[in-house]
Design an enzyme around this catalytic site. Structure first.
Site, PDB file in Angstrom:
ATOM      1  CD  GLU A   1      -3.795  -1.527   2.889  1.00  0.00           C
ATOM      2  OE1 GLU A   1      -3.863  -0.713   3.818  1.00  0.00           O
ATOM      3  OE2 GLU A   1      -4.106  -1.231   1.732  1.00  0.00           O
ATOM      4  CG  ASP A   2      -2.072   2.638   6.335  1.00  0.00           C
ATOM      5  OD1 ASP A   2      -2.388   2.240   5.191  1.00  0.00           O
ATOM      6  OD2 ASP A   2      -2.371   3.752   6.781  1.00  0.00           O
TER       7      ASP A   2
ATOM      8  CE  LYS B   1      -5.930  -0.445  -0.987  1.00  0.00           C
ATOM      9  NZ  LYS B   1      -4.808   0.289  -0.398  1.00  0.00           N
TER      10      LYS B   1
ATOM     11  CE  LYS C   1      -4.183   6.697   9.459  1.00  0.00           C
ATOM     12  NZ  LYS C   1      -3.502   6.071  10.589  1.00  0.00           N
TER      13      LYS C   1
ATOM     14  CB  THR D   1       0.112  11.296   2.393  1.00  0.00           C
ATOM     15  OG1 THR D   1      -0.476  10.007   2.357  1.00  0.00           O
ATOM     16  CG2 THR D   1       1.297  11.344   1.468  1.00  0.00           C
TER      17      THR D   1
ATOM     18  CB  SER E   1      -2.029   3.093  -3.638  1.00  0.00           C
ATOM     19  OG  SER E   1      -2.524   4.323  -3.181  1.00  0.00           O
ATOM     20  CB  ALA E   2      -7.358   3.829  -2.197  1.00  0.00           C
TER      21      ALA E   2
ATOM     22  CG  ASP F   1      -1.687   1.178   1.474  1.00  0.00           C
ATOM     23  OD1 ASP F   1      -2.396   1.567   0.540  1.00  0.00           O
ATOM     24  OD2 ASP F   1      -1.628   1.764   2.580  1.00  0.00           O
ATOM     25  CG  LEU F   2       1.780   5.729  -1.699  1.00  0.00           C
ATOM     26  CD1 LEU F   2       3.257   5.433  -1.908  1.00  0.00           C
ATOM     27  CD2 LEU F   2       1.252   6.584  -2.865  1.00  0.00           C
ATOM     28  CG  ASP F   3      -1.411   7.802   0.800  1.00  0.00           C
ATOM     29  OD1 ASP F   3      -0.301   8.194   0.438  1.00  0.00           O
ATOM     30  OD2 ASP F   3      -2.476   8.156   0.248  1.00  0.00           O
TER      31      ASP F   3
HETATM   32  P1  B16 Z   1      -6.310  10.418  -3.418  1.00  0.00           P
HETATM   33  P2  B16 Z   1      -3.628   4.223   0.196  1.00  0.00           P
HETATM   34  C1  B16 Z   1      -5.416   6.227   0.211  1.00  0.00           C
HETATM   35  O1  B16 Z   1      -4.161   5.719  -0.136  1.00  0.00           O
HETATM   36  C2  B16 Z   1      -5.379   7.068   1.480  1.00  0.00           C
HETATM   37  O2  B16 Z   1      -5.071   6.247   2.589  1.00  0.00           O
HETATM   38  C3  B16 Z   1      -6.720   7.712   1.702  1.00  0.00           C
HETATM   39  O3  B16 Z   1      -6.696   8.515   2.859  1.00  0.00           O
HETATM   40  C4  B16 Z   1      -7.075   8.549   0.478  1.00  0.00           C
HETATM   41  O4  B16 Z   1      -8.360   9.135   0.617  1.00  0.00           O
HETATM   42  C5  B16 Z   1      -7.049   7.653  -0.764  1.00  0.00           C
HETATM   43  O5  B16 Z   1      -5.771   7.075  -0.879  1.00  0.00           O
HETATM   44  C6  B16 Z   1      -7.358   8.423  -2.028  1.00  0.00           C
HETATM   45  O6  B16 Z   1      -6.306   9.322  -2.261  1.00  0.00           O
HETATM   46  O7  B16 Z   1      -7.217  11.515  -2.998  1.00  0.00           O
HETATM   47  O8  B16 Z   1      -4.844  10.799  -3.493  1.00  0.00           O
HETATM   48  O9  B16 Z   1      -6.778   9.726  -4.678  1.00  0.00           O
HETATM   49  O10 B16 Z   1      -3.516   4.150   1.680  1.00  0.00           O
HETATM   50  O11 B16 Z   1      -4.602   3.237  -0.413  1.00  0.00           O
HETATM   51  O12 B16 Z   1      -2.287   4.233  -0.496  1.00  0.00           O
HETATM   52 MG    MG Z   2      -2.851   3.164   3.380  1.00  0.00          MG
END
Ligand code: B16
Ligand code: MG
Length: 217
Positions: free
Chosen positions: A166-167, A142, A42, A14, A111-112, A6-8
């Site tokens: 994953e976090d 997810k 998240k 972030t 990542s989302a 996963d990224l964030d």
């Molecule tokens: P964006 P992940 C997610 O990333 C974040 O955890 C979540 O807080 C955020 O709303 C989502 O990405 C969408 O991000 O606005 O940059 O498209 O944890 O799946 O890497």
């Molecule tokens: Mg994450």
């Protein structure tokens, strides 16, 4: 074995930037929004985050207003992303990525975020990943396993042979549904349904990861 990150919250943190951008929008809309509300954002898609924000404010808006709020939030978020550099990589991540690269273990990002590529570029980690699956490619967010299934496909790996870091609760659920090994990075109380949980990559240690890779064959 193949590894999906996963990224964030796993590679970079972030959360604060997402919070500040959502907070600005919430203030403009007159909706109370705290850092603890932000915890529920998240791993959740941008669109779903705004829906939750409107639920908190017990309010609604037209589809065109909704779209314009999504754009505004992202513009504010990207101002913070612009300032990011390798200092924002989370503890132990470079060591793990370098080690896996040396061992030729296939790696993907799942990542989302629709900003995943630009963030990886900013922190200088883009070249580590053979595949990047992000919010621009998936239709089901997810806890649906789609993002990780697509990543496994790109890596040509069986689901059972994939390890996911994953976090977020939703992300662990997605990895479990995909039949993958789930490793939570964060608090044990929150990520208790993961196969393993560590506070960060330093707590996990490279030796432990090597053992897991050896066991799987
Ligand atoms: P964006 P992940 C997610 O990333 C974040 O955890 C979540 O807080 C955020 O709303 C989502 O990405 C969408 O991000 O606005 O940059 O498209 O944890 O799946 O890497
Ligand atoms: Mg994450």
């Amino acid at each position: 074995m193949a590894i999906i990150f996963d990224l964030d919250g796993v590679i970079v943190d972030t959360t604060r930037y997402h919070y500040l951008a959502w907070k600005k929008l919430a203030d403009e809309l007159g909706i109370p929004f705290t850092e603890s509300d932000n915890e529920h954002f998240k791993g959740v898609s941008r669109r779903r985050c705004l829906e939750i924000l409107l639920e908190i404010g017990n309010t609604s808006m037209s589809e065109s207003e909704f779209e314009s709020c999504l754009v505004r939030k992202n513009e504010d978020y990207l101002v913070y992303v612009e300032t990011m550099n390798e200092e924002e990589i989370l503890p132990g991540v470079p060591e793990v990525l370098n080690h896996l690269k040396q061992r030729n273990v296939p790696m993907a990002l799942g990542s989302a975020s629709k900003n995943a590529r630009v963030i990886l570029e900013k922190v200088g980690l883009l070249s580590y990943f053979q595949a990047i699956v992000d919010g621009t490619q998936v239709t089901a967010a997810k806890p649906d396993p789609e993002v990780f299934l697509q990543a496994a496909d790109f890596l040509n790996a069986e689901n059972e042979m994939c390890i996911v870091f994953e976090d977020a609760q939703a992300g662990i659920e997605a990895a479990n549904k995909a039949g993958m090994t789930s490793i939570g990075i964060g608090e044990k109380e929150i990520l208790g349904h993961a196969d393993y949980v560590f506070t960060d990559f330093n707590e996990m240690g490279i030796d432990w990861l090597n053992d897991l890779l050896e066991k799987a064959g």
